[in-house]
Design a protein around this motif. Structure first.
Motif: not given
Length: 75
Positions: A12-18
């Motif tokens: 679910q966090m893969e590719g999340l950009k913060i």
């Protein structure tokens, strides 16, 4: 600015950009133009989440309201 890739074990966090903006210290030296450049740079990254941390201003909100206005446009 610095780009950091953080490994994750959660699909679910893969590719999340913060994007984190820290210690702007808007005031006598850092003005509206710098804040606008920062907002433009952040928005160009198309982040999923923007986090504002640290010292944002060196002065009172009344004194720096105009210089801080570009932060409204963070996406």
């Amino acid at each position: 600015y610095e780009f950091v890739e953080i490994p994750t074990h959660s699909p679910q966090m893969e590719g999340l950009k913060i994007v984190q903006i820290s210690d702007l210290h808007v005031g006598p030296i850092i003005d509206r133009d710098y804040v606008q450049q920062t907002v433009d740079l952040v928005n160009a990254q198309a982040p999923d989440l923007v986090v504002l941390t640290g010292d944002l201003v060196d002065g009172t909100p009344e004194q720096l309201m105009k210089d801080m206005e570009p932060l409204r446009d963070l996406k």
